[in-house]
Write a protein that holds these residues in place. Structure first.
Motif, PDB file in Angstrom:
ATOM      1  N   GLY A   1      45.070  32.271  17.439  1.00  0.00           N
ATOM      2  CA  GLY A   1      45.187  31.032  18.204  1.00  0.00           C
ATOM      3  C   GLY A   1      46.208  31.027  19.330  1.00  0.00           C
ATOM      4  O   GLY A   1      46.675  29.974  19.735  1.00  0.00           O
TER       5      GLY A   1
ATOM      6  N   GLY B   1      45.631  32.251  22.404  1.00  0.00           N
ATOM      7  CA  GLY B   1      44.980  32.178  23.715  1.00  0.00           C
ATOM      8  C   GLY B   1      44.332  33.487  24.162  1.00  0.00           C
ATOM      9  O   GLY B   1      44.021  33.650  25.347  1.00  0.00           O
ATOM     10  N   LYS B   2      44.088  34.399  23.234  1.00  0.00           N
ATOM     11  CA  LYS B   2      43.459  35.684  23.606  1.00  0.00           C
ATOM     12  C   LYS B   2      42.115  35.453  24.300  1.00  0.00           C
ATOM     13  O   LYS B   2      41.836  36.016  25.354  1.00  0.00           O
ATOM     14  CB  LYS B   2      43.245  36.567  22.363  1.00  0.00           C
ATOM     15  N   THR B   3      41.288  34.622  23.674  1.00  0.00           N
ATOM     16  CA  THR B   3      39.943  34.381  24.222  1.00  0.00           C
ATOM     17  C   THR B   3      40.021  33.597  25.529  1.00  0.00           C
ATOM     18  O   THR B   3      39.343  33.941  26.509  1.00  0.00           O
ATOM     19  CB  THR B   3      39.105  33.608  23.186  1.00  0.00           C
TER      20      THR B   3
ATOM     21  N   ASP C   1      35.281  40.435  19.069  1.00  0.00           N
ATOM     22  CA  ASP C   1      35.723  39.546  17.992  1.00  0.00           C
ATOM     23  C   ASP C   1      34.499  39.080  17.197  1.00  0.00           C
ATOM     24  O   ASP C   1      33.604  38.450  17.770  1.00  0.00           O
ATOM     25  CB  ASP C   1      36.451  38.339  18.614  1.00  0.00           C
TER      26      ASP C   1
ATOM     27  N   ASN D   1      33.548  34.191  20.051  1.00  0.00           N
ATOM     28  CA  ASN D   1      33.927  33.010  20.857  1.00  0.00           C
ATOM     29  C   ASN D   1      33.634  33.176  22.347  1.00  0.00           C
ATOM     30  O   ASN D   1      33.148  32.249  22.996  1.00  0.00           O
ATOM     31  CB  ASN D   1      35.415  32.679  20.677  1.00  0.00           C
TER      32      ASN D   1
ATOM     33  N   LEU E   1      39.761  40.479  21.415  1.00  0.00           N
ATOM     34  CA  LEU E   1      39.831  40.948  20.034  1.00  0.00           C
ATOM     35  C   LEU E   1      40.067  39.780  19.087  1.00  0.00           C
ATOM     36  O   LEU E   1      40.578  38.732  19.496  1.00  0.00           O
ATOM     37  CB  LEU E   1      41.002  41.936  19.884  1.00  0.00           C
TER      38      LEU E   1
ATOM     39  N   PRO F   1      42.098  38.122  15.793  1.00  0.00           N
ATOM     40  CA  PRO F   1      43.475  38.295  15.312  1.00  0.00           C
ATOM     41  C   PRO F   1      43.503  39.364  14.218  1.00  0.00           C
ATOM     42  O   PRO F   1      42.494  39.625  13.588  1.00  0.00           O
ATOM     43  CB  PRO F   1      43.821  36.911  14.753  1.00  0.00           C
TER      44      PRO F   1
ATOM     45  N   ASN G   1      51.633  31.610  26.824  1.00  0.00           N
ATOM     46  CA  ASN G   1      50.531  30.681  27.076  1.00  0.00           C
ATOM     47  C   ASN G   1      50.895  29.273  26.601  1.00  0.00           C
ATOM     48  O   ASN G   1      51.744  29.103  25.741  1.00  0.00           O
ATOM     49  CB  ASN G   1      49.282  31.185  26.341  1.00  0.00           C
ATOM     50  N   SER G   2      50.223  28.296  27.199  1.00  0.00           N
ATOM     51  CA  SER G   2      50.471  26.882  26.874  1.00  0.00           C
ATOM     52  C   SER G   2      51.945  26.540  27.088  1.00  0.00           C
ATOM     53  O   SER G   2      52.585  25.867  26.278  1.00  0.00           O
ATOM     54  CB  SER G   2      50.058  26.562  25.424  1.00  0.00           C
TER      55      SER G   2
ATOM     56  N   ILE H   1      51.375  30.800  31.474  1.00  0.00           N
ATOM     57  CA  ILE H   1      50.195  29.981  31.802  1.00  0.00           C
ATOM     58  C   ILE H   1      50.459  28.581  31.243  1.00  0.00           C
ATOM     59  O   ILE H   1      50.789  28.437  30.061  1.00  0.00           O
ATOM     60  CB  ILE H   1      48.901  30.577  31.207  1.00  0.00           C
ATOM     61  N   PRO H   2      50.344  27.554  32.080  1.00  0.00           N
ATOM     62  CA  PRO H   2      50.658  26.200  31.591  1.00  0.00           C
ATOM     63  C   PRO H   2      49.630  25.672  30.590  1.00  0.00           C
ATOM     64  O   PRO H   2      48.521  26.206  30.493  1.00  0.00           O
ATOM     65  CB  PRO H   2      50.614  25.340  32.867  1.00  0.00           C
ATOM     66  N   VAL H   3      50.010  24.637  29.882  1.00  0.00           N
ATOM     67  CA  VAL H   3      49.029  23.891  29.078  1.00  0.00           C
ATOM     68  C   VAL H   3      48.039  23.289  30.059  1.00  0.00           C
ATOM     69  O   VAL H   3      48.446  22.656  31.035  1.00  0.00           O
ATOM     70  CB  VAL H   3      49.704  22.712  28.329  1.00  0.00           C
TER      71      VAL H   3
ATOM     72  N   PRO I   1      44.308  21.259  29.745  1.00  0.00           N
ATOM     73  CA  PRO I   1      43.186  20.808  28.907  1.00  0.00           C
ATOM     74  C   PRO I   1      41.821  21.224  29.451  1.00  0.00           C
ATOM     75  O   PRO I   1      40.828  21.211  28.720  1.00  0.00           O
ATOM     76  CB  PRO I   1      43.318  19.283  28.900  1.00  0.00           C
TER      77      PRO I   1
ATOM     78  N   PHE J   1      40.760  24.093  30.123  1.00  0.00           N
ATOM     79  CA  PHE J   1      40.245  25.304  29.462  1.00  0.00           C
ATOM     80  C   PHE J   1      39.303  24.929  28.314  1.00  0.00           C
ATOM     81  O   PHE J   1      38.199  25.446  28.202  1.00  0.00           O
ATOM     82  CB  PHE J   1      41.395  26.150  28.909  1.00  0.00           C
TER      83      PHE J   1
ATOM     84  N   GLN K   1      35.268  25.533  27.914  1.00  0.00           N
ATOM     85  CA  GLN K   1      34.709  26.299  26.788  1.00  0.00           C
ATOM     86  C   GLN K   1      33.625  25.496  26.073  1.00  0.00           C
ATOM     87  O   GLN K   1      32.602  26.031  25.666  1.00  0.00           O
ATOM     88  CB  GLN K   1      35.833  26.684  25.810  1.00  0.00           C
TER      89      GLN K   1
HETATM   90  N1  LIG Z   1      46.772  27.230  28.386  1.00  0.00           N
HETATM   91  C1  LIG Z   1      46.094  26.451  27.525  1.00  0.00           C
HETATM   92  N2  LIG Z   1      46.131  25.096  27.660  1.00  0.00           N
HETATM   93  C2  LIG Z   1      45.474  24.288  26.811  1.00  0.00           C
HETATM   94  N3  LIG Z   1      44.723  24.741  25.781  1.00  0.00           N
HETATM   95  C3  LIG Z   1      44.650  26.078  25.574  1.00  0.00           C
HETATM   96  C4  LIG Z   1      45.319  27.001  26.445  1.00  0.00           C
HETATM   97  N4  LIG Z   1      45.053  28.251  25.994  1.00  0.00           N
HETATM   98  C5  LIG Z   1      44.266  28.118  24.922  1.00  0.00           C
HETATM   99  N5  LIG Z   1      44.006  26.816  24.667  1.00  0.00           N
HETATM  100  C6  LIG Z   1      43.192  26.268  23.570  1.00  0.00           C
HETATM  101  O1  LIG Z   1      43.779  26.721  22.334  1.00  0.00           O
HETATM  102  C7  LIG Z   1      42.782  27.045  21.397  1.00  0.00           C
HETATM  103  C8  LIG Z   1      42.997  28.483  20.930  1.00  0.00           C
HETATM  104  O2  LIG Z   1      42.810  29.343  22.048  1.00  0.00           O
HETATM  105  P1  LIG Z   1      41.984  30.706  21.922  1.00  0.00           P
HETATM  106  O3  LIG Z   1      40.722  30.497  21.154  1.00  0.00           O
HETATM  107  O4  LIG Z   1      41.880  31.262  23.278  1.00  0.00           O
HETATM  108  O5  LIG Z   1      43.005  31.559  21.038  1.00  0.00           O
HETATM  109  P2  LIG Z   1      42.742  32.984  20.358  1.00  0.00           P
HETATM  110  O6  LIG Z   1      44.029  33.708  20.357  1.00  0.00           O
HETATM  111  O7  LIG Z   1      41.600  33.650  21.013  1.00  0.00           O
HETATM  112  O8  LIG Z   1      42.317  32.550  18.877  1.00  0.00           O
HETATM  113  P3  LIG Z   1      41.756  33.539  17.724  1.00  0.00           P
HETATM  114  O9  LIG Z   1      42.966  34.257  17.209  1.00  0.00           O
HETATM  115  O10 LIG Z   1      41.125  32.611  16.728  1.00  0.00           O
HETATM  116  O11 LIG Z   1      40.776  34.471  18.368  1.00  0.00           O
HETATM  117  C9  LIG Z   1      41.453  26.800  22.087  1.00  0.00           C
HETATM  118  O12 LIG Z   1      40.979  25.527  21.716  1.00  0.00           O
HETATM  119  C10 LIG Z   1      41.778  26.808  23.579  1.00  0.00           C
HETATM  120  O13 LIG Z   1      40.917  25.970  24.342  1.00  0.00           O
END
Ligand SMILES: Nc1ncnc2c1ncn2[C@@H]1O[C@H](COP(=O)(O)OP(=O)(O)OP(=O)(O)O)[C@@H](O)[C@H]1O
Ligand SMILES: [Mg+2]
Length: 255
Positions: free
Chosen positions: A13, A15-17, A40, A44, A126, A128, A184-185, A211-213, A215, A217, A221
């Motif tokens: 979680g 932000g990889k994806t 993955d 996703n 990838l 987690p 991220n966020s 990378i800022p928060v 919404p 994104f 998705q």
């Molecule tokens: N910069 C951001 N600002 C706001 N929301 C974000 C940001 N980056 C990611 N998110 C949100 O956070 C959630 C988790 O992001 P994401 O799925 O990219 O993480 P991940 O590392 O790929 O998770 P996983 O480990 O399950 O594969 C998603 O709902 C995504 O929309």
């Protein structure tokens, strides 16, 4: 020859994806032939960018059930972007990685070599963890970029990842580069976020990006959209997000 970049931290979680998807779009928007390989088993990135169910998935290619070029699909909403998908539901990547992958750790590297002359940039997303599948992806890459959230546990996760990666590189004779992290966020107003950023910078080991928060994104998705082209009530990504993606794009693909 394509450059292959994996976005990884074993933590979930972070932000990889989101980041791998957005940077693949950024590369394609700049006119570079870009391939996403969805590594993955959650699939996703595939459900983000594909609206029709694909016929084949990555696991089919890895198991010799189809040719790699038969499994690669263009992303309809963006020129220059293609994806080698994974089925989130009904897919076989997880079971393949738990059963057969141990005997063939270089299978992803071989697959990438096969398509390397058809693309300029290859992006791997990838799951987690740091199991066999993730290890095979990491050694198949030229570079690993680590996204993390501005939390203490992410810094701990980064230390663990650095340690595990050093062992992997030694055991598998890999030269994969790992010198960039993305916080991220990130919210400039939050002191803890600033502290984590400063701690990452002062370690001196990484070039640190933010990378800022944003919404938009999540909305992109949910609606299968390219974030850079998507607008909700006339508003797109924040200026800070656009700047961050532009800067990352320049830094990641330049060398
Ligand atoms: N910069 C951001 N600002 C706001 N929301 C974000 C940001 N980056 C990611 N998110 C949100 O956070 C959630 C988790 O992001 P994401 O799925 O990219 O993480 P991940 O590392 O790929 O998770 P996983 O480990 O399950 O594969 C998603 O709902 C995504 O929309
Ligand atoms: Mg993900």
């Amino acid at each position: 020859m394509a450059k292959t970049v994996a976005f990884h931290l074993q933590k979930g979680g972070v932000g990889k994806t989101t980041i791998s998807g957005a940077l693949a779009c950024q590369s394609a928007l700049n006119g570079h032939e870009t391939l996403i390989i969805d590594c993955d088993p959650q699939g996703n990135l595939s459900s983000w960018f594909l609206t029709d169910p694909p016929k084949y998935e990555l696991a089919d290619v890895l198991q010799g059930r189809c040719f790699v070029l038969d499994a690669i699909l263009p992303v309809r909403s963006l020129e220059h972007l293609s994806i080698l998908p994974t089925f989130g539901i009904g897919g076989t990547l997880k079971i393949y990685s738990e059963t057969k992958l141990a005997d063939e750790p270089y299978v992803l590297e071989d697959l990438i070599k096969e398509v390397s002359d058809k693309f300029e940039h290859i992006v791997l997303d990838l799951s987690p963890g740091l199991g066999r599948l993730e290890r095979s992806c990491l050694i198949a890459s030229d570079e690993i970029v680590t996204p993390m959230t501005p939390e203490v546990f992410s810094l701990d996760g980064l230390e663990i990842f650095i340690d595990e990666l050093a062992k992997l590189k030694k055991n598998m004779r890999s030269n994969v580069k790992h010198n960039k992290i993305i916080i991220n966020s990130f919210d400039e107003r939050i002191r803890q976020h600033r502290d984590i950023y400063n701690a990452a910078v002062s370690s001196g080991r990484f070039k640190v990006f933010k990378i800022p928060v944003d919404p938009l994104f999540r909305k992109a998705q949910e609606t299968n959209k390219v974030p850079q082209l998507y607008k909700v009530r006339g508003r797109g990504l924040k200026n800070g997000t656009v700047q961050a993606l532009t800067e990352l794009d320049l830094n990641i693909w330049r060398n």
